[in-house]
Scaffold this motif. Structure first.
Motif, PDB file in Angstrom:
ATOM      1  N   ALA A  41      -3.642  -8.227   3.836  1.00 32.25           N
ATOM      2  CA  ALA A  41      -3.190  -8.779   2.560  1.00 32.25           C
ATOM      3  C   ALA A  41      -4.358  -9.027   1.613  1.00 32.25           C
ATOM      4  N   GLU A  42      -5.551  -9.206   2.154  1.00 31.67           N
ATOM      5  CA  GLU A  42      -6.719  -9.530   1.331  1.00 31.67           C
ATOM      6  C   GLU A  42      -7.432  -8.309   0.784  1.00 31.67           C
ATOM      7  N   ARG A  43      -7.112  -7.121   1.261  1.00 34.10           N
ATOM      8  CA  ARG A  43      -7.829  -5.940   0.796  1.00 34.10           C
ATOM      9  C   ARG A  43      -7.027  -5.242  -0.308  1.00 34.10           C
ATOM     10  N   ASP A  44      -7.736  -4.467  -1.116  1.00 36.33           N
ATOM     11  CA  ASP A  44      -7.099  -3.661  -2.162  1.00 36.33           C
ATOM     12  C   ASP A  44      -7.673  -2.257  -2.036  1.00 36.33           C
ATOM     13  N   ILE A  45      -6.860  -1.299  -1.631  1.00 37.89           N
ATOM     14  CA  ILE A  45      -7.372   0.033  -1.310  1.00 37.89           C
ATOM     15  C   ILE A  45      -7.445   0.950  -2.527  1.00 37.89           C
ATOM     16  N   PHE A  46      -6.914   0.509  -3.676  1.00 39.47           N
ATOM     17  CA  PHE A  46      -6.925   1.341  -4.885  1.00 39.47           C
ATOM     18  C   PHE A  46      -7.870   0.760  -5.920  1.00 39.47           C
ATOM     19  N   THR A  47      -8.593   1.628  -6.627  1.00 43.51           N
ATOM     20  CA  THR A  47      -9.435   1.153  -7.720  1.00 43.51           C
ATOM     21  C   THR A  47      -8.559   0.723  -8.890  1.00 43.51           C
ATOM     22  N   ALA A  48      -9.114  -0.150  -9.729  1.00 41.71           N
ATOM     23  CA  ALA A  48      -8.377  -0.577 -10.920  1.00 41.71           C
ATOM     24  C   ALA A  48      -8.094   0.617 -11.827  1.00 41.71           C
ATOM     25  N   GLY A  49      -9.047   1.558 -11.872  1.00 37.31           N
ATOM     26  CA  GLY A  49      -8.862   2.750 -12.689  1.00 37.31           C
ATOM     27  C   GLY A  49      -7.705   3.603 -12.222  1.00 37.31           C
ATOM     28  N   ALA A  50      -7.576   3.758 -10.893  1.00 40.69           N
ATOM     29  CA  ALA A  50      -6.476   4.563 -10.343  1.00 40.69           C
ATOM     30  C   ALA A  50      -5.128   3.932 -10.687  1.00 40.69           C
ATOM     31  N   VAL A  51      -5.030   2.628 -10.526  1.00 41.83           N
ATOM     32  CA  VAL A  51      -3.774   1.932 -10.825  1.00 41.83           C
ATOM     33  C   VAL A  51      -3.419   2.071 -12.305  1.00 41.83           C
ATOM     34  N   ALA A  52      -4.424   1.902 -13.167  1.00 42.15           N
ATOM     35  CA  ALA A  52      -4.179   2.010 -14.607  1.00 42.15           C
ATOM     36  C   ALA A  52      -3.713   3.412 -14.988  1.00 42.15           C
ATOM     37  N   LEU A  53      -4.279   4.430 -14.368  1.00 37.77           N
ATOM     38  CA  LEU A  53      -3.895   5.805 -14.699  1.00 37.77           C
ATOM     39  C   LEU A  53      -2.511   6.150 -14.159  1.00 37.77           C
ATOM     40  N   VAL A  54      -2.154   5.603 -12.997  1.00 41.27           N
ATOM     41  CA  VAL A  54      -0.786   5.790 -12.489  1.00 41.27           C
ATOM     42  C   VAL A  54       0.204   5.174 -13.464  1.00 41.27           C
ATOM     43  N   GLU A  55      -0.090   3.959 -13.908  1.00 40.07           N
ATOM     44  CA  GLU A  55       0.812   3.290 -14.860  1.00 40.07           C
ATOM     45  C   GLU A  55       0.902   4.068 -16.171  1.00 40.07           C
ATOM     46  N   LYS A  56      -0.216   4.631 -16.607  1.00 43.45           N
ATOM     47  CA  LYS A  56      -0.220   5.421 -17.839  1.00 43.45           C
ATOM     48  C   LYS A  56       0.612   6.684 -17.675  1.00 43.45           C
ATOM     49  N   ALA A  57       0.463   7.363 -16.527  1.00 41.10           N
ATOM     50  CA  ALA A  57       1.239   8.582 -16.262  1.00 41.10           C
ATOM     51  C   ALA A  57       2.729   8.282 -16.231  1.00 41.10           C
ATOM     52  N   GLU A  58       3.090   7.155 -15.620  1.00 37.25           N
ATOM     53  CA  GLU A  58       4.504   6.774 -15.563  1.00 37.25           C
ATOM     54  C   GLU A  58       5.033   6.434 -16.959  1.00 37.25           C
ATOM     55  N   ARG A  59       4.215   5.794 -17.745  1.00 38.86           N
ATOM     56  CA  ARG A  59       4.635   5.345 -19.073  1.00 38.86           C
ATOM     57  C   ARG A  59       4.822   6.504 -20.047  1.00 38.86           C
ATOM     58  N   GLN A  60       3.870   7.480 -20.011  1.00 39.13           N
ATOM     59  CA  GLN A  60       3.941   8.553 -21.003  1.00 39.13           C
ATOM     60  C   GLN A  60       4.424   9.887 -20.446  1.00 39.13           C
ATOM     61  N   GLY A  61       4.683   9.943 -19.126  1.00 40.98           N
ATOM     62  CA  GLY A  61       5.240  11.152 -18.535  1.00 40.98           C
ATOM     63  C   GLY A  61       4.213  12.176 -18.094  1.00 40.98           C
ATOM     64  N   GLY A  62       2.945  11.813 -18.014  1.00 35.88           N
ATOM     65  CA  GLY A  62       1.922  12.736 -17.552  1.00 35.88           C
ATOM     66  C   GLY A  62       0.543  12.273 -17.965  1.00 35.88           C
ATOM     67  N   LEU A  63      -0.469  13.098 -17.651  1.00 36.33           N
ATOM     68  CA  LEU A  63      -1.852  12.778 -17.983  1.00 36.33           C
ATOM     69  C   LEU A  63      -2.509  13.949 -18.704  1.00 36.33           C
ATOM     70  N   GLU A  93       0.833  -1.202   0.000  1.00 37.24           N
ATOM     71  CA  GLU A  93       0.000   0.000   0.000  1.00 37.24           C
ATOM     72  C   GLU A  93       0.866   1.249   0.000  1.00 37.24           C
ATOM     73  N   LEU A  94       1.927   1.239   0.809  1.00 31.43           N
ATOM     74  CA  LEU A  94       2.813   2.397   0.891  1.00 31.43           C
ATOM     75  C   LEU A  94       3.520   2.641  -0.435  1.00 31.43           C
ATOM     76  N   SER A  95       4.018   1.585  -1.065  1.00 36.59           N
ATOM     77  CA  SER A  95       4.728   1.730  -2.327  1.00 36.59           C
ATOM     78  C   SER A  95       3.809   2.273  -3.415  1.00 36.59           C
ATOM     79  N   MET A  96       2.580   1.760  -3.478  1.00 40.02           N
ATOM     80  CA  MET A  96       1.646   2.241  -4.489  1.00 40.02           C
ATOM     81  C   MET A  96       1.229   3.677  -4.201  1.00 40.02           C
ATOM     82  N   MET A  97       1.072   4.018  -2.927  1.00 33.70           N
ATOM     83  CA  MET A  97       0.697   5.386  -2.581  1.00 33.70           C
ATOM     84  C   MET A  97       1.798   6.359  -3.005  1.00 33.70           C
ATOM     85  N   ARG A  98       3.047   5.929  -2.895  1.00 28.90           N
ATOM     86  CA  ARG A  98       4.158   6.765  -3.375  1.00 28.90           C
ATOM     87  C   ARG A  98       3.996   7.074  -4.860  1.00 28.90           C
TER      88      ARG A  98
END
Length: 464
Positions: A152-174, A80-85
């Motif tokens: 360990a069983e919970r997921d505090i981030f939506t799938a949409g949030a994770v996908a947009l973080v990955e997109k921002a990292e991949r293309q350098g912004g949103l 959770e901490l790593s993803m929040m970063r």
């Protein structure tokens, strides 16, 4: 080179903090009342203090004075901490400082995610004090294993949030549409959940270990537990809270009232007892309550150098050796009197703080300096000649003892427990996925850069 179609991280951060504020005011109406009180007090303070108005106009954004300056969340796992970063990085917020609260009876360690560049701070200085639960400090091994399994069983981030973080990292912004969806999706992580993910019996066991453990483990997500506007006179706000129907905590945490504010002063209203439901083993829901969310205010002063911080810590320790504040506020007047007396040893004059190397300042050319040969003067000569002015560099970080005091007063009078002091910055940074920025080096760099802009590279200030 930044893609002009991307929304700036500063704008995303501003939009997120505004959305968080609206959500929290809706969820906790008393917080909206506190915001209104802070705004009135700030307006009165500026009307009565032209010099403060001038200084803030130079060093701050006046139209943002009463807006939220920080929030706080509590996370349960390294993942959770790593993803929040990564989430905060999209908003231009980076981990600054390491805070061990085990020394004050709270089983967490933490960092503050915040903007670090001067220009970004002026756009929006919103920061989030982010704690990671230390289950290793809980003595009950069975409870620790059960809590680890629940987390360990919970997921505090939506799938949409994770996908947009990955997109921002991949293309350098949103882009604009993605940035809006990002704010909406990330906000879901911080919402209140009135249905627990534990049974009443499990909640009681977690609660008995420590109220903060119950708060972190028992719910689907790390609901924002407070937001904090900045006030220019925290004592007036504290005094007026009861008339607004708000019960303040017993004392203002941090240094005493001074002409020249240092570091950080904080107070809050008492945490709310809120209705929640717990699901029993038979699948039926049971009514209960949970106490976690509150409203806080802060008054910020100058950032202190290591020398200044050592003096501050010594004086605070001396105060608490003579009079430790009681959780119920029964000795509040005595504590504040001792605090004020002891802190007379800390200079209460900007130039004296500066000359003794106790605080960080930013330097700028005056109108006279712009039209003269100030580059040929050393710093002190340029100041004496009226070519250079100095203003205190605002402290943008936190104080562990103050944070723990806020936690304890809002988690309940029995929340302060004994833990073996166990700072572990290496473990925290491993879980975070990066190192944290050293705030002293950062403030020193900002001050040094301001000096170089005024008088070149050939001089340094005592504060370094």
């Amino acid at each position: 080179m930044t893609n002009p179609e991307f929304v700036s991280a500063d704008t995303i951060r501003s939009d997120f903090s505004a959305a968080m504020s609206a959500m929290y005011r809706d969820e906790v109406p008393a917080y909206g009342t506190l915001m209104s009180l802070v705004k009135r007090v700030n307006e009165e303070t500026l009307d009565a203090n032209p010099e403060l108005l001038r200084r803030l106009a130079v060093t701050d954004s006046l139209d943002r004075i009463s807006e939220e300056r920080h929030g706080a969340i509590r996370l349960g796992t390294a993942a959770e901490l790593s993803m929040m970063r990564r989430v905060f990085a999209v908003m231009g917020m980076f981990p600054v400082g390491y805070y061990d609260l085990s020394t004050a009876g709270v089983p967490v360690h933490a960092t503050a995610f915040r903007p670090v560049q001067e220009a970004s701070l002026k756009v929006n200085p919103f920061r989030v004090f982010t704690s990671l639960l230390r289950l290793d400090l809980i003595k009950d091994e069975d409870l620790r294993r059960e809590a680890e399994k629940l987390l360990a069983e919970r997921d505090i981030f939506t799938a949409g949030a994770v996908a947009l973080v990955e997109k921002a990292e991949r293309q350098g912004g949103l882009g604009q549409d993605d940035a809006k969806r990002f704010v909406d999706d990330v906000l879901q992580t911080f919402r209140w959940h009135d249905k627990a993910i534990v049974s009443p019996e499990m909640y009681a066991r977690l609660h008995d270990a420590h109220r903060l453990v119950a708060d972190v483990v028992s719910f689907k997500g790390p609901h924002i537990n407070h937001l904090t506007p900045r006030t220019l006179d925290i004592d007036v706000v504290q005094e007026r809270m009861p008339a607004e129907g708000i019960t303040p905590k017993a004392i203002v945490e941090g240094p005493p009232q001074r002409k020249c504010p240092i570091l950080l002063r904080q107070t809050s209203f008492k945490a709310l007892e809120e209705d929640v439901s717990f699901q029993g083993e038979d699948g039926t829901w049971h009514s209960g309550s949970h106490t976690a969310r509150f409203g806080e205010i802060e008054q910020r002063g100058v950032a202190l150098t290591p020398k200044g911080r050592a003096l501050y810590d010594r004086l605070l320790n001396e105060t608490r050796d003579r009079c430790r504040p009681a959780a119920d506020g029964s000795n509040a007047a005595e504590y504040l009197a001792v605090l004020s007396e002891v802190f007379k040893a800390f200079p209460d004059d900007w130039n004296e703080i500066r000359k003794q190397g106790l605080g960080y300042f930013v330097y700028a050319l005056t109108d006279k300096g712009f039209s003269s040969a100030s580059q040929r003067l050393d710093l002190e000569a340029a100041i004496d000649a009226g070519h250079v002015r100095f203003d205190p560099l605002v402290y943008e970080d936190f104080l562990p003892v103050s944070a723990a005091g806020i936690f304890q007063s809002n988690l309940g009078d029995d929340a302060a427990q004994e833990f073996v002091a166990s700072p572990n910055q290496r473990m925290f940074e491993r879980d975070l996925g990066t190192t944290v920025l050293d705030e002293f080096a950062h403030y020193a760099g900002m001050m040094r850069a301001s000096i170089e802009r005024c008088v070149g590279t050939g001089t340094t200030a005592a504060a370094e």
